[in-house]
Design an enzyme around this catalytic site. Structure first.
Site: not given
Length: 347
Positions: A175, A104, A313
């Protein structure tokens, strides 16, 4: 209708919460911290409203939270193997923050910055974040924008764009964790899910794709017909053993760049609430909240347990910069990264 509220935060500066309410009274709340979705209030089959997105009581607790709840991670959502990739013969080194890999965008990824409010409209807000050349090891200055639009049909539309001044890689998503019974209602393993995905990406035990695209048929990864999230989650299967549940990327059927299509339907049988997800992205990472325990105090003043929410996602493939056969994550100067995700709530 839109209202805004500023919340002081010594670590990030004021966090702005933007509430968008439609004509039926259903609403969403967007936070500038991580460009996050922090509330979605929608009716059940009897018209009773509930907030169906997991989140925290204190708006500042979204900073550096493990679950990355509701936020837009970047510059590269999901994992890059060993935090390494190469562009035009130059190797770039990223922070390692998930076992041996980068996740991420690193510990100070986009999700841990306060985004700028660019514009506010009757039912939409545009946020931006400028990532400096070299931030978290990524090359090039990159300007990312996230525009949220909330419709009278209870659709939350997210437009994600990015431009750069040097060749780089980018992969953006949202997310949010959903629990259609209400964010503090306990497990989502009784929710049913259908995916428009006949294939998925097998991984190694650190959740990096092997490069194979494998059929879901005959495996616990098969959601081509609706089934509960809990039906096969304890099966003895590599993908489920590695992640303590579902945490994999599925390959969306019939993907064409720029083409919007419906890719997932989530349903709670008790409330009757449904969530249909559409996207222009090639993949969808489904994560069943396998490590939610230990997250900050939730909006109801309690604590979440593992499997209390599911993240859907929509994104490019994990480790795409190191997998030439995957859809490219490369962004060049003069190009625009442009993707769309739509969350359609029904009952």
């Amino acid at each position: 209708m839109i209202t805004t509220k500023n919340v002081p935060s010594p670590k990030t500066g004021d966090i702005t919460l933007i509430t968008i309410t439609n004509t039926s009274g259903a609403s969403v709340v967007i936070s500038t911290l991580g460009a996050g979705i922090v509330e979605v209030n929608v009716p059940d089959r009897n018209g009773k409203m509930a907030d169906v997105v997991l989140g925290y009581k204190n708006p500042a607790d979204y900073l550096a939270d493990g679950p990355c709840a509701g936020k837009v991670p970047g510059r590269f959502a999901n994992r890059i193997a060993k935090g390494l990739f190469t562009i035009d013969g130059t190797q770039y080194h990223l922070a390692i923050n998930n076992g041996p890999n980068a996740l991420h965008g690193g510990p100070t990824g986009f999700q841990n910055h306060n985004w700028k409010v660019e514009s506010i409209f009757d039912n939409a807000v545009e946020l931006s974040y400028t990532s400096a050349d070299g931030e978290e090891g990524y090359p090039g200055k990159l300007v990312a924008k996230a525009t949220y639009l909330w419709t009278d049909d209870n659709e939350l539309k997210l437009h994600l764009t990015a431009t750069c001044d040097k060749k780089t890689v980018v992969n953006l998503t949202n997310h949010a964790y959903f629990n259609l019974a209400g964010h503090a209602s306990g497990t989502v393993l009784n929710h049913t899910l259908r995916l428009a995905a006949a294939n998925y990406l097998p991984t190694d035990d650190t959740l990096i794709p092997t490069g194979e695209i494998a059929p879901v048929a005959g495996t616990p990864m098969d959601f081509t017909t609706p089934k509960t999230l809990g039906k096969d989650i304890k099966a003895d299967f590599p993908a489920l053993n590695y992640g303590k549940g579902y945490d994999n990327c599925w390959v969306i059927d019939g993907y064409e760049p720029g083409k919007l299509r419906s890719i997932a339907v989530l349903e709670d049988p008790e409330s009757g609430r449904t969530l249909e997800v559409a996207t222009t992205q090639p993949g969808v990472q489904v994560y069943t909240g396998n490590w939610l325990e230990g997250a900050p105090e939730n909006k109801a003043g309690g604590r979440y347990s593992d499997y209390d929410g599911v993240a859907i996602e929509c994104q490019g493939f994990p480790d795409a910069p190191n997998k030439p056969a995957f859809p490219s994550a490369l962004l060049c100067p003069g190009e625009e990264y442009r993707q769309e995700i739509i969350f359609r709530f029904g009952c």
